[in-house]
Design a protein around this motif. Structure first.
Motif, PDB file in Angstrom:
ATOM      1  N   GLU A  93      -1.845   6.345   0.707  1.00 15.67           N
ATOM      2  CA  GLU A  93      -2.925   5.697   0.601  1.00 15.67           C
ATOM      3  C   GLU A  93      -3.295   5.386   2.340  1.00 15.67           C
ATOM      4  O   GLU A  93      -3.898   5.331   2.995  1.00 15.67           O
ATOM      5  CB  GLU A  93      -3.453   4.352  -0.506  1.00 15.67           C
ATOM      6  N   LYS A 116      -4.329   8.461   3.356  1.00 14.53           N
ATOM      7  CA  LYS A 116      -5.444   8.540   3.881  1.00 14.53           C
ATOM      8  C   LYS A 116      -6.546   7.474   4.116  1.00 14.53           C
ATOM      9  O   LYS A 116      -7.536   8.337   5.096  1.00 14.53           O
ATOM     10  CB  LYS A 116      -6.093   8.248   2.543  1.00 14.53           C
ATOM     11  N   THR A 117      -6.631   6.760   4.501  1.00 18.14           N
ATOM     12  CA  THR A 117      -7.496   5.171   4.853  1.00 18.14           C
ATOM     13  C   THR A 117      -7.044   5.452   6.679  1.00 18.14           C
ATOM     14  O   THR A 117      -7.958   6.243   7.071  1.00 18.14           O
ATOM     15  CB  THR A 117      -6.399   3.800   5.395  1.00 18.14           C
ATOM     16  N   THR A 132       0.835  -0.934  -0.006  1.00 17.62           N
ATOM     17  CA  THR A 132       0.253  -0.403  -0.095  1.00 17.62           C
ATOM     18  C   THR A 132       0.574   1.070   0.255  1.00 17.62           C
ATOM     19  O   THR A 132       1.918   1.554   0.663  1.00 17.62           O
ATOM     20  CB  THR A 132      -1.176   0.300   1.703  1.00 17.62           C
TER      21      THR A 132
END
Length: 95
Positions: free
Chosen positions: A13, A16-17, A9
């Protein structure tokens, strides 16, 4: 516990998660593996979540933190916790 592998990942990302978590979520415990000295890990967190980083981080880990607890099982680079408002950062290596 949710696990994010930074070799699979991307950094954006992953952040953001983590930033999408809120006080209403049931995903409050996170583990990040294979950081390999990446910069800006777990930045801008505004929810009361627990994040464990398994390895060393680069610059600005857990910067702009609000409410989160970030445990680094390794060393941390310059600027760790930059502009932290609240929360907690524990470094189990060198800083």
């Amino acid at each position: 516990m949710q696990t994010i592998d930074l070799t699979e990942t991307g950094l954006r990302e992953m952040n953001k998660t983590l930033q999408a978590q809120s006080e209403d979520t049931n995903q409050t415990v996170w583990e990040i593996v294979n950081p390999k000295g990446a910069h800006a890990i777990a930045c801008g967190l505004s929810a009361p979540i627990d994040v464990t980083v398994k390895g060393s981080t680069g610059y600005y880990c857990a910067g702009m933190n609000q409410h989160a607890t970030v445990n680094i099982h390794g060393s941390a680079g310059p600027g760790t916790g930059e502009n932290i408002m609240s929360g907690k950062i524990v470094i189990e290596g060198d800083a």
